[in-house]
Design an enzyme around this catalytic site. Structure first.
Site, PDB file in Angstrom:
ATOM      1  N   LYS A  13      36.672 -71.586  58.947  1.00 15.77           N
ATOM      2  CA  LYS A  13      37.807 -70.669  59.109  1.00 15.77           C
ATOM      3  C   LYS A  13      37.299 -69.239  59.324  1.00 15.77           C
ATOM      4  O   LYS A  13      36.296 -69.056  60.014  1.00 15.77           O
ATOM      5  CB  LYS A  13      38.775 -70.797  57.925  1.00 15.77           C
ATOM      6  N   GLU A 166      45.593 -84.044  58.224  1.00 12.76           N
ATOM      7  CA  GLU A 166      45.547 -83.070  57.141  1.00 12.76           C
ATOM      8  C   GLU A 166      46.969 -82.743  56.696  1.00 12.76           C
ATOM      9  O   GLU A 166      47.641 -81.907  57.330  1.00 12.76           O
ATOM     10  CB  GLU A 166      44.864 -81.785  57.613  1.00 12.76           C
ATOM     11  N   GLY A 172      43.982 -76.278  51.160  1.00 16.00           N
ATOM     12  CA  GLY A 172      43.706 -75.063  50.404  1.00 16.00           C
ATOM     13  C   GLY A 172      44.527 -74.943  49.139  1.00 16.00           C
ATOM     14  O   GLY A 172      44.589 -73.881  48.525  1.00 16.00           O
TER      15      GLY A 172
HETATM   16  P1  PGA Z   1      40.621 -77.198  52.528  1.00 16.61           P
HETATM   17  O1  PGA Z   1      40.885 -76.995  54.101  1.00 16.61           O
HETATM   18  O2  PGA Z   1      39.489 -78.180  52.405  1.00 16.61           O
HETATM   19  O3  PGA Z   1      40.227 -75.812  52.030  1.00 16.61           O
HETATM   20  O4  PGA Z   1      41.876 -77.701  51.935  1.00 16.61           O
HETATM   21  C1  PGA Z   1      40.881 -78.100  54.967  1.00 16.61           C
HETATM   22  C2  PGA Z   1      41.184 -77.683  56.371  1.00 16.61           C
HETATM   23  O5  PGA Z   1      42.003 -76.767  56.555  1.00 16.61           O
HETATM   24  O6  PGA Z   1      40.639 -78.231  57.348  1.00 16.61           O
END
Ligand code: PGA
Length: 250
Positions: A13, A166, A172
């Site tokens: 990200k 997802e 997150g």
């Molecule tokens: P996360 O993000 O592992 O922090 O939940 C996953 C993603 O957005 O691909």
């Protein structure tokens, strides 16, 4: 465990300094070269792509973009295009990540247009899909996911496609789908893929993403249709990401 090669991928990200990128990439290159039976991939921020690609040169580490524009070039301030990503040496790009859909308003049709352009010039696509909490509560998960998949699939040959499921409510948040919930949706996604790709659907990797950690990765990866993971927060430190890689081997 799946018959498909597990793909453990990190989505950085908008995180990490250049120094952090260098040390994490060096460790990932070593891990990828050591574990040839597992695919390891990262999607760095665009500004660090070339840096990561040059550190990963001649290694087994795959490097992907986090997103790519609808157009190949032009007056689109702030965007990165597929021709640029491939020119820099990336394998392809994530498309339709939940933050792109829900923070930046990218529609299913826009995601499909990006995929078409990328595939035309040889890019691979990690197509991200997933429902919001109210969709899951109302039983609309597969309706939402199918609507995300269906405009894009006709443009992407099976050998260029990875799907990342997802659930938005798990990204997150520390909240993970249970292995059973994830498996059920992955199996339904594979059924949808079968309608476009027939038997080739059995070869397509379907990743799970959403608060994947070293402590929950093994039980997720043990499910029949979970062929890897897409990891945000836990991909930012080698300790936690390597714990997830280790879970893929067990
Ligand atoms: P996360 O993000 O592992 O922090 O939940 C996953 C993603 O957005 O691909």
């Amino acid at each position: 465990m799946t018959a498909r090669t597990p793909l453990i991928s990190g989505n950085w990200k908008m995180n990490l300094s250049s120094a952090e990128v260098d040390s994490l990439t060096r460790a990932l290159v070593e891990a990828a070269n050591d574990q040839r039976d597992i695919e390891i991939a990262v999607a760095p921020p665009a500004i660090w792509l070339e840096r990561v690609i040059s550190l990963a040169k001649d290694s087994a580490l795959q490097v992907w973009g986090q997103n790519a524009a609808e157009e190949a070039s032009g007056a689109f301030t702030g965007e990165t295009s597929f021709p640029m990503l491939l020119d820099a040496g990336a394998s392809g790009s994530l498309l339709g990540h939940s933050e792109r859909r829900h923070v930046f308003g990218e529609s299913n049709e826009s995601v499909a247009k990006r995929a078409k352009l990328g595939v035309e010039i040889g890019a691979r696509i990690i197509l991200c899909v997933g429902e919001q909490l109210e969709d899951r509560k109302s039983g609309a998960t597969m309706q939402v996911v199918d609507a995300q998949l269906s405009p894009a699939l006709p443009h992407i040959p099976a050998d260029k496609l990875v799907v990342a499921y997802e659930p938005v409510w798990a990204i997150g948040t520390g909240e993970t789908a249970t292995p059973e919930q994830a498996q059920e949706t992955h199996a339904a996604i594979r059924e949808t893929l079968r309608k476009t790709y027939g038997e080739k659907a059995d070869k397509i990797q379907i990743l799970y993403g959403g608060s994947v950690k070293p402590t929950n990765a093994a039980e997720l990866l043990a499910q029949n249709d979970i062929d890897g993971v897409l990891v945000g927060g836990a991909a930012l430190k080698f300790d936690s990401f390597s714990g997830i890689i280790a879970a893929a081997k067990s």
